[in-house]
Design an enzyme around this catalytic site. Structure first.
Site, PDB file in Angstrom:
ATOM      1  N   HIS A 128      16.326  -1.403  32.490  1.00  0.00           N
ATOM      2  CA  HIS A 128      17.620  -1.620  33.125  1.00  0.00           C
ATOM      3  C   HIS A 128      18.546  -2.222  32.072  1.00  0.00           C
ATOM      4  O   HIS A 128      18.294  -3.297  31.545  1.00  0.00           O
ATOM      5  CB  HIS A 128      17.495  -2.567  34.324  1.00  0.00           C
ATOM      6  CG  HIS A 128      18.784  -2.738  35.075  1.00  0.00           C
ATOM      7  ND1 HIS A 128      19.136  -1.953  36.153  1.00  0.00           N
ATOM      8  CD2 HIS A 128      19.828  -3.582  34.872  1.00  0.00           C
ATOM      9  CE1 HIS A 128      20.324  -2.312  36.597  1.00  0.00           C
ATOM     10  NE2 HIS A 128      20.767  -3.305  35.843  1.00  0.00           N
ATOM     11  N   CYS A 129      19.623  -1.515  31.774  1.00  0.00           N
ATOM     12  CA  CYS A 129      20.530  -1.930  30.695  1.00  0.00           C
ATOM     13  C   CYS A 129      21.741  -2.648  31.278  1.00  0.00           C
ATOM     14  O   CYS A 129      22.498  -2.060  32.061  1.00  0.00           O
ATOM     15  CB  CYS A 129      20.987  -0.705  29.902  1.00  0.00           C
ATOM     16  SG  CYS A 129      22.163  -1.113  28.582  1.00  0.00           S
TER      17      CYS A 129
END
Length: 406
Positions: A128-129
């Site tokens: 998850h960026c």
């Protein structure tokens, strides 16, 4: 066209809220500052309407900006692709090879994992960026990686413009003492700049130069990491599963050979699984092209084995170096500094002699729970986060401690 189609239809209007987060705000601010300052300095340094070189320079600058924003918004709004809620495999007998997700009330398809931030099971989840405020996965992996490539290239071009602008404008005002440096500035002297290069303009250019160089280095490192992942057709989560699989085989001396099922052998074949001429990755996010000696559920079966085996559910490490919990600890080396996990998950401080139960990790960082004393455990205290891999070393396994953390 995918981005514009998504923008027009926008089946879930709440996706717009992804912009209201510190990650996209910072990323778009950096893009806006570097782009606007590069355009202004291009006008001051190399007027685009007078020379062919100036026109090419200006067009390339605009081209970088458009491509960067196009891939950035695609990575954000197209998204990684989610497993449908309540999903079940077509063959009922395949459910015994899959894990059930209580949050999505369905089975996790091969290569999918549940993201606590997105609250959905993500197809081929890598991470998850926070910079796109979304997961990097199956459908947006190519857009995300293209953004990581284009951003350093565009920032390098902008940095060159900043340097040349400052040099040409200060050439006759300050003696640099560079008697051996000869730069032909006849082209840029053919006209008078339409705006003065004042002290505030110099300060803004210097600030933008720092942003451009910092972005080039930081994002360039992320691009290298992502390309390694793509060329092996392996996500960071799957790399940790593979490491635990080898650890399980070595511990029990089973003699079995673990073959990663999604590595097709040739790097070009792996590359084409993500980057295609159509812009869409190969596969539907549920069925995958696999190694000849494997089948669709090779990795999910390994995950079930690890889940059943308390010893390898998490690997126990002893702390050998202190760590203060800094996000980018320069004292732990350049690789640890530049390859800090790009995530909102916290870091945990370490002291020599403590014990950590690691549940996943990368080459330079690990994620896990700190083993606490009985009073803290009874009080419900739990310390979980990232820490540098060099601060710990693998030690013996404690099944009882593992069971306490389930």
């Amino acid at each position: 066209m995918n981005f514009f189609t998504t923008l027009v239809t926008f089946e879930n209007l709440h996706e717009v809220r992804r912009l209201c987060h510190w990650g996209p705000v910072i990323a778009l601010t950096v893009i806006a500052v570097c782009t606007s300052m590069a355009i202004i300095d291009s006008i001051i340094w190399y007027w685009p309407l007078d020379t062919t070189g100036g026109s090419v320079n200006f067009i390339m600058l605009i081209n970088w900006s458009v491509l960067i924003l196009y891939n950035y918004f695609n990575a954000m709004f197209v998204g990684p692709g989610y497993i449908p809620l309540g999903w079940k495999p077509e063959k009922v007998e395949d459910t015994k090879y899959l894990q059930f997700c209580r949050m999505c009330q369905g089975y996790k398809a091969p290569r999918s994992h549940h993201c606590r931030k997105c609250n959905r099971c993500v197809m081929k989840m890598d991470h998850h960026c926070p910079w796109i405020n979304n997961c990097c996965g199956h459908q947006n992996h190519a857009y995300f990686t293209s953004f990581l490539l284009l951003a350093p290239l565009g920032c390098s071009h902008a940095a060159f413009i900043f340097i040349m602008t400052m040099y040409t404008q200060l050439y006759e005002r300050i003696s640099f003492g560079w008697s051996t440096v000869k730069i032909d500035m006849s082209a840029v002297r053919r006209f008078q700049p339409i705006m003065p290069f004042s002290v505030p303009a110099f300060a803004a250019t210097l600030f933008a130069l720092g942003l451009a160089l910092g972005t080039t280095i930081a994002v360039g490192m992320l691009f290298v990491i992502q390309m390694k992942v793509i060329l092996r057709n392996k996500t960071s989560i799957e790399a940790w599963i593979e490491e635990k699989a080898k650890d399980r085989i070595q511990y029990y001396q089973t003699g079995e050979e673990f073959i990663f099922p999604y590595d097709l052998g040739r790097r070009w074949d792996n590359f084409r699984q993500v980057f295609t001429w159509s812009g869409s990755p190969v596969g539907d996010g549920i069925q995958w092209t696999i190694h000849a000696k494997c089948h669709q559920h090779t990795l999910t079966i390994e995950q079930l084995k690890q889940k059943a085996d308390k010893r390898v559910r998490s690997i126990q490490y002893g702390v050998v170096e202190d760590y203060n919990g800094a996000c980018c600890p320069l004292s732990k080396g350049l690789n640890t500094f530049f390859r800090t996990p790009c995530t909102e998950e916290p870091r945990i401080g370490l002291r020599r002699g403590e014990t950590i139960l690691a549940t996943r990790g990368t080459k330079w960082w690990m994620y896990g729970d700190k083993v606490l004393d009985e009073e803290q455990t009874k009080a419900g205290v739990r310390l979980r986060g990232w820490f540098p891999r060099q601060c710990v070393e693998k030690c013996h396994y404690d099944t009882a401690v593992n069971s306490d953390l389930r």
